[in-house]
Design a protein around this motif. Structure first.
Motif, PDB file in Angstrom:
ATOM      1  N   GLY A  11       0.844  -1.207   0.000  1.00  0.00           N
ATOM      2  CA  GLY A  11       0.000   0.000   0.000  1.00  0.00           C
ATOM      3  C   GLY A  11       0.867   1.239   0.000  1.00  0.00           C
ATOM      4  O   GLY A  11       0.505   2.273   0.572  1.00  0.00           O
ATOM      5  N   GLY A  14      -0.554   4.666  -0.980  1.00  0.00           N
ATOM      6  CA  GLY A  14      -1.773   5.083  -0.284  1.00  0.00           C
ATOM      7  C   GLY A  14      -1.603   6.300   0.620  1.00  0.00           C
ATOM      8  O   GLY A  14      -0.495   6.817   0.828  1.00  0.00           O
ATOM      9  N   LEU A  16      -2.130   6.569   3.949  1.00  0.00           N
ATOM     10  CA  LEU A  16      -1.440   6.339   5.226  1.00  0.00           C
ATOM     11  C   LEU A  16       0.082   6.398   5.030  1.00  0.00           C
ATOM     12  O   LEU A  16       0.799   7.045   5.809  1.00  0.00           O
ATOM     13  CB  LEU A  16      -1.839   4.970   5.790  1.00  0.00           C
ATOM     14  CG  LEU A  16      -1.204   4.596   7.118  1.00  0.00           C
ATOM     15  CD1 LEU A  16      -1.790   5.423   8.256  1.00  0.00           C
ATOM     16  CD2 LEU A  16      -1.399   3.112   7.427  1.00  0.00           C
ATOM     17  N   ARG A  19       1.033  10.203   4.257  1.00  0.00           N
ATOM     18  CA  ARG A  19       0.875  11.203   5.332  1.00  0.00           C
ATOM     19  C   ARG A  19       1.608  10.829   6.612  1.00  0.00           C
ATOM     20  O   ARG A  19       2.055  11.689   7.346  1.00  0.00           O
ATOM     21  CB  ARG A  19      -0.604  11.412   5.653  1.00  0.00           C
ATOM     22  CG  ARG A  19      -1.317  12.290   4.657  1.00  0.00           C
ATOM     23  CD  ARG A  19      -2.686  12.706   5.144  1.00  0.00           C
ATOM     24  NE  ARG A  19      -3.456  11.583   5.641  1.00  0.00           N
ATOM     25  CZ  ARG A  19      -3.723  11.379   6.935  1.00  0.00           C
ATOM     26  NH1 ARG A  19      -3.312  12.238   7.833  1.00  0.00           N
ATOM     27  NH2 ARG A  19      -4.416  10.328   7.306  1.00  0.00           N
ATOM     28  N   ASN A  89       0.478  -6.876  -7.391  1.00  0.00           N
ATOM     29  CA  ASN A  89      -0.923  -7.154  -7.105  1.00  0.00           C
ATOM     30  C   ASN A  89      -0.937  -8.252  -6.046  1.00  0.00           C
ATOM     31  O   ASN A  89      -0.328  -9.304  -6.254  1.00  0.00           O
ATOM     32  CB  ASN A  89      -1.642  -7.622  -8.369  1.00  0.00           C
ATOM     33  CG  ASN A  89      -3.133  -7.737  -8.106  1.00  0.00           C
ATOM     34  OD1 ASN A  89      -3.562  -8.035  -6.991  1.00  0.00           O
ATOM     35  ND2 ASN A  89      -3.929  -7.497  -9.130  1.00  0.00           N
ATOM     36  N   MET A 122      -2.818  -1.398   4.035  1.00  0.00           N
ATOM     37  CA  MET A 122      -3.882  -1.740   3.079  1.00  0.00           C
ATOM     38  C   MET A 122      -5.108  -2.218   3.825  1.00  0.00           C
ATOM     39  O   MET A 122      -5.051  -2.520   5.004  1.00  0.00           O
ATOM     40  CB  MET A 122      -3.414  -2.886   2.173  1.00  0.00           C
ATOM     41  CG  MET A 122      -2.337  -2.457   1.218  1.00  0.00           C
ATOM     42  SD  MET A 122      -1.883  -3.800   0.163  1.00  0.00           S
ATOM     43  CE  MET A 122      -3.393  -4.114  -0.714  1.00  0.00           C
ATOM     44  N   PRO A 124      -7.819  -4.468   5.496  1.00  0.00           N
ATOM     45  CA  PRO A 124      -7.613  -5.753   6.176  1.00  0.00           C
ATOM     46  C   PRO A 124      -8.025  -6.982   5.365  1.00  0.00           C
ATOM     47  O   PRO A 124      -7.522  -8.065   5.621  1.00  0.00           O
ATOM     48  CB  PRO A 124      -8.480  -5.631   7.430  1.00  0.00           C
ATOM     49  CG  PRO A 124      -8.644  -4.182   7.651  1.00  0.00           C
ATOM     50  CD  PRO A 124      -8.606  -3.528   6.311  1.00  0.00           C
ATOM     51  N   GLU A 152      -2.776  -2.405  10.718  1.00  0.00           N
ATOM     52  CA  GLU A 152      -3.570  -1.246  11.126  1.00  0.00           C
ATOM     53  C   GLU A 152      -4.997  -1.664  11.442  1.00  0.00           C
ATOM     54  O   GLU A 152      -5.475  -2.657  10.914  1.00  0.00           O
ATOM     55  CB  GLU A 152      -3.644  -0.263   9.954  1.00  0.00           C
ATOM     56  CG  GLU A 152      -2.362   0.474   9.672  1.00  0.00           C
ATOM     57  CD  GLU A 152      -2.186   1.649  10.605  1.00  0.00           C
ATOM     58  OE1 GLU A 152      -3.159   2.072  11.253  1.00  0.00           O
ATOM     59  OE2 GLU A 152      -1.040   2.135  10.685  1.00  0.00           O
ATOM     60  N   LYS A 153      -5.675  -0.867  12.237  1.00  0.00           N
ATOM     61  CA  LYS A 153      -7.106  -1.110  12.446  1.00  0.00           C
ATOM     62  C   LYS A 153      -7.827  -0.876  11.115  1.00  0.00           C
ATOM     63  O   LYS A 153      -7.285  -0.179  10.262  1.00  0.00           O
ATOM     64  CB  LYS A 153      -7.641  -0.218  13.554  1.00  0.00           C
ATOM     65  CG  LYS A 153      -7.855   1.235  13.129  1.00  0.00           C
ATOM     66  CD  LYS A 153      -8.710   1.987  14.126  1.00  0.00           C
ATOM     67  CE  LYS A 153      -9.123   3.314  13.542  1.00  0.00           C
ATOM     68  NZ  LYS A 153      -9.909   4.170  14.367  1.00  0.00           N
ATOM     69  N   PRO A 154      -9.035  -1.317  10.878  1.00  0.00           N
ATOM     70  CA  PRO A 154      -9.851  -2.063  11.836  1.00  0.00           C
ATOM     71  C   PRO A 154      -9.503  -3.555  11.878  1.00  0.00           C
ATOM     72  O   PRO A 154      -9.295  -4.170  10.842  1.00  0.00           O
ATOM     73  CB  PRO A 154     -11.270  -1.878  11.283  1.00  0.00           C
ATOM     74  CG  PRO A 154     -11.098  -1.652   9.818  1.00  0.00           C
ATOM     75  CD  PRO A 154      -9.761  -1.001   9.638  1.00  0.00           C
TER      76      PRO A 154
HETATM   77  P1  NAD Z   1      -5.587   3.944   0.572  1.00  0.00           P
HETATM   78  O1  NAD Z   1      -6.811   3.516  -0.150  1.00  0.00           O
HETATM   79  O2  NAD Z   1      -5.133   5.345   0.425  1.00  0.00           O
HETATM   80  O3  NAD Z   1      -4.374   3.009   0.104  1.00  0.00           O
HETATM   81  C1  NAD Z   1      -4.521   1.646  -0.168  1.00  0.00           C
HETATM   82  C2  NAD Z   1      -3.260   1.114  -0.838  1.00  0.00           C
HETATM   83  O4  NAD Z   1      -3.467  -0.264  -1.170  1.00  0.00           O
HETATM   84  C3  NAD Z   1      -2.884   1.805  -2.139  1.00  0.00           C
HETATM   85  O5  NAD Z   1      -1.479   1.914  -2.180  1.00  0.00           O
HETATM   86  C4  NAD Z   1      -3.378   0.819  -3.208  1.00  0.00           C
HETATM   87  O6  NAD Z   1      -2.651   0.898  -4.416  1.00  0.00           O
HETATM   88  C5  NAD Z   1      -3.107  -0.487  -2.534  1.00  0.00           C
HETATM   89  N1  NAD Z   1      -3.901  -1.601  -3.095  1.00  0.00           N
HETATM   90  C6  NAD Z   1      -5.253  -1.723  -3.098  1.00  0.00           C
HETATM   91  N2  NAD Z   1      -5.606  -2.889  -3.696  1.00  0.00           N
HETATM   92  C7  NAD Z   1      -4.461  -3.536  -4.039  1.00  0.00           C
HETATM   93  C8  NAD Z   1      -4.152  -4.789  -4.646  1.00  0.00           C
HETATM   94  N3  NAD Z   1      -5.109  -5.651  -5.044  1.00  0.00           N
HETATM   95  N4  NAD Z   1      -2.841  -5.100  -4.816  1.00  0.00           N
HETATM   96  C9  NAD Z   1      -1.861  -4.268  -4.447  1.00  0.00           C
HETATM   97  N5  NAD Z   1      -2.093  -3.078  -3.849  1.00  0.00           N
HETATM   98  C10 NAD Z   1      -3.368  -2.706  -3.663  1.00  0.00           C
HETATM   99  O7  NAD Z   1      -5.796   3.537   2.084  1.00  0.00           O
HETATM  100  P2  NAD Z   1      -5.064   4.169   3.385  1.00  0.00           P
HETATM  101  O8  NAD Z   1      -5.835   5.338   3.851  1.00  0.00           O
HETATM  102  O9  NAD Z   1      -3.629   4.358   3.100  1.00  0.00           O
HETATM  103  O10 NAD Z   1      -5.297   3.034   4.474  1.00  0.00           O
HETATM  104  C11 NAD Z   1      -4.629   1.787   4.468  1.00  0.00           C
HETATM  105  C12 NAD Z   1      -5.075   0.974   5.679  1.00  0.00           C
HETATM  106  O11 NAD Z   1      -4.722   1.654   6.855  1.00  0.00           O
HETATM  107  C13 NAD Z   1      -6.588   0.771   5.757  1.00  0.00           C
HETATM  108  O12 NAD Z   1      -6.842  -0.480   6.303  1.00  0.00           O
HETATM  109  C14 NAD Z   1      -7.053   1.833   6.731  1.00  0.00           C
HETATM  110  O13 NAD Z   1      -8.228   1.446   7.417  1.00  0.00           O
HETATM  111  C15 NAD Z   1      -5.867   1.883   7.663  1.00  0.00           C
HETATM  112  N6  NAD Z   1      -5.724   3.176   8.327  1.00  0.00           N
HETATM  113  C16 NAD Z   1      -5.490   4.307   7.609  1.00  0.00           C
HETATM  114  C17 NAD Z   1      -5.321   5.511   8.259  1.00  0.00           C
HETATM  115  C18 NAD Z   1      -5.031   6.792   7.506  1.00  0.00           C
HETATM  116  O14 NAD Z   1      -4.743   7.794   8.160  1.00  0.00           O
HETATM  117  N7  NAD Z   1      -5.077   6.805   6.208  1.00  0.00           N
HETATM  118  C19 NAD Z   1      -5.404   5.572   9.665  1.00  0.00           C
HETATM  119  C20 NAD Z   1      -5.640   4.380  10.373  1.00  0.00           C
HETATM  120  C21 NAD Z   1      -5.789   3.201   9.693  1.00  0.00           C
END
Ligand code: NAD
Length: 493
Positions: A11, A14, A16, A19, A89, A122, A124, A152-154
């Motif tokens: 991920g 993404g 997380l 930032r 992937n 990513m 869960p 990470e949660k959840p």
């Molecule tokens: P996001 O959607 O911004 O990022 C998801 C990442 O997963 C991306 O890099 C995407 O390319 C990758 N991805 C998705 N499907 C894929 C696949 N099939 N193969 C390979 N890569 C794939 O999500 P996020 O906000 O970065 O959050 C990630 C996790 O962290 C989530 O479970 C979220 O609940 C948790 N979380 C995020 C935050 C936050 O501040 N963003 C805070 C707490 C928990």
């Protein structure tokens, strides 16, 4: 002390990662916890080049450090040169083969001694697939190095789904290798709860059922759901805040004193504390837990939850929870812990109030029924950080009258700015193998079991939402919950 390691971030493109993770890793590099012997592989579906990845990492550092006053030097570029991007992937086995090859090359190039941290940034639903392939495709170190998994949660939606999630990773990683992030445990004021309790004879000697009347935990937000409606519609306040953050705080406040302050002893005491929270019947859960959803404010300037963009106009998702928990841990046996969290409340504040018992005898009162004012210790978590102790003292008037004063300590803005971000501290802990500030499976599972009863009880009835106005402190029933016990919320802005 620095630590050699290879981070593999799933991920990597993404939110997380951008930032939180890249700025946190940079800070660790700047402070010397990571030296030149580390590497990061970022993976996600997008076909990025290494050069593009370096630009993204540098821009993440710049965005996060805009207010830091750092004069631009070559450090971010040098740091970013340790990053490698691998398009991936999660379902494709061949990609794990390529990933292993790159991981082995980097291990040799940077002399990482087989130390690997797998960070699943990513959703869960991918955890099990990734963990399974990491094992099958031999990405886990076999030598003297370590394998650690950060997730990470959840952690599920209820106990059965959390267990399923846990089972899906536990075939590849042992419990001691799994680092479950609850970012509240990375916050300095939450970490200081143990220090306050067990580092001061004053509080340690009073932290028992003889002296504490009740404990109150409030996590109130003034904002609404903002741009998180999609996620929030599937979660709600109970899953978003109570099962994880609030229950972790409850365990830190009610646990018995560990013999030694290390992760094993602390974990055991926290698990015990959660196991000693009274398990309600559904009838009790209905009585002691209140849910709410915000409507518009009185002047109609703020939208109600159901009218926000991305929510269902008949949504039954709760944006507010208040409840009473009862601990049966020996020292605090029977003491109620009132908890409360919600969106669009009067004021943003996370705080804990320890309400002490009144001395039965007020020798100063002319009228014997006149009670002394209650002593309250407040721990301010955010946005303020510090403590307030409320106690009675003689007023300057004629006669002998008592009135309460507030002893206040607040961290200054400069002091607060020096505290590392929660993610920085947590990633450093994971790097050092210190599990003190991570949630153990038994903590997560027990917290779900307690909350599942409440959810089941709620599911039996259709809620009458909206039931509180934006800008208020939640539904009237949340006030009544304490009034029924002859108490009131200390934080009542
Ligand atoms: P996001 O959607 O911004 O990022 C998801 C990442 O997963 C991306 O890099 C995407 O390319 C990758 N991805 C998705 N499907 C894929 C696949 N099939 N193969 C390979 N890569 C794939 O999500 P996020 O906000 O970065 O959050 C990630 C996790 O962290 C989530 O479970 C979220 O609940 C948790 N979380 C995020 C935050 C936050 O501040 N963003 C805070 C707490 C928990």
């Amino acid at each position: 002390m620095n630590q050699k390691a290879l981070f593999i971030i799933f991920g990597g493109t993404g939110d997380l990662a951008y930032r939180k993770l890249y700025p946190a890793l940079f800070n660790l590099y700047e402070k010397g916890y990571l030296k030149e012997d580390f590497a990061v592989i970022g993976t996600a579906r997008r076909p990025w080049s290494n050069d593009h990845y370096h630009e993204v990492v540098m821009s993440a550092i710049e965005d996060a450090g805009r207010d830091s006053g750092r004069t631009n030097d070559d450090l971010p570029r040098k740091f970013a040169s340790h990053f490698y991007y691998q398009s991936h992937n999660v379902d494709d086995v061949d990609h794990y083969v390529a990933l292993r090859k790159l991981a082995d090359e980097l291990d040799e190039k940077y002399d990482l001694q087989g130390n690997r941290i797998f960070y699943l940034a990513m959703a869960p639903r991918f955890f099990g697939t990734i963990a399974g392939h990491l094992k099958d495709q031999a990405l886990l170190t076999k030598g003297n190095g370590f394998n650690r998994l950060i997730i990470e949660k959840p952690f599920g939606r209820d106990y059965p789904s959390a267990k399923e999630l846990n089972d899906s990773i536990s075939g590849s990683f042992k419990e001691e290798q799994i680092f479950r992030i609850d970012h509240y445990l990375g916050k300095e004021p939450i970490q200081s709860i143990a220090g306050l309790r067990f580092g001061n004879a004053l509080f340690n000697s009073l932290w028992n059922k003889e002296h504490i009347d009740n404990i109150q935990i409030t996590l109130s937000e003034s904002l609404g759901v903002e741009e998180r409606a999609g996620y929030y519609e599937t979660a709600g306040a109970m899953r978003d805040m109570v099962q994880n953050h609030i229950m972790q705080i409850v365990s830190l406040l009610t646990m018995e004193r560990p013999d030694v302050f290390d992760s094993e002893h602390l974990r055991d005491k926290k698990i015990e504390a959660l196991e000693n929270i009274q398990m309600y019947t559904k009838e009790e859960a209905k009585k002691y837990f209140i849910r709410g959803q915000y409507g518009a404010d009185e002047a109609n300037t703020q939208l109600g939850y159901r009218d926000e963009e991305g929510t269902d106009n008949q949504s039954t998702v709760e944006t507010f929870v208040a409840g009473k928990l009862i601990t049966h841990n020996p020292s605090l046996d029977g003491v109620p812990v009132y908890i409360r969290t919600g969106k669009r409340l009067t004021k943003k504040s996370t705080q804990i109030n320890i309400v002490f018992k009144n001395d039965d005898q007020n020798i100063f009162a002319k009228d014997a029924s006149e009670k002394l004012k209650t002593n309250v210790l407040t721990m301010h978590i955010e946005p303020d950080q510090g403590f307030t102790l409320e106690f009675n003292t003689k007023t300057g008037n004629q006669g002998y009258n008592l009135s309460p004063v507030h002893l206040r300590y607040r961290k200054t803005a400069t002091e607060k700015a020096q505290i590392p971000d929660a993610y920085e501290g947590l990633i450093r802990d994971a790097l050092m193998g210190n599990k003190t500030n991570f949630a153990h499976w038994h903590e997560v599972s027990q917290a779900w079991k307690i909350m599942d009863v409440v959810r089941e009880a709620w599911d039996e009835e259709e809620p009458a939402f909206p039931n509180y106005a934006s800008g208020s402190m939640g539904p009237e029933a949340a006030m009544q919950l304490l009034a029924d016990d002859g108490r009131k919320w200390v934080f009542n802005p």
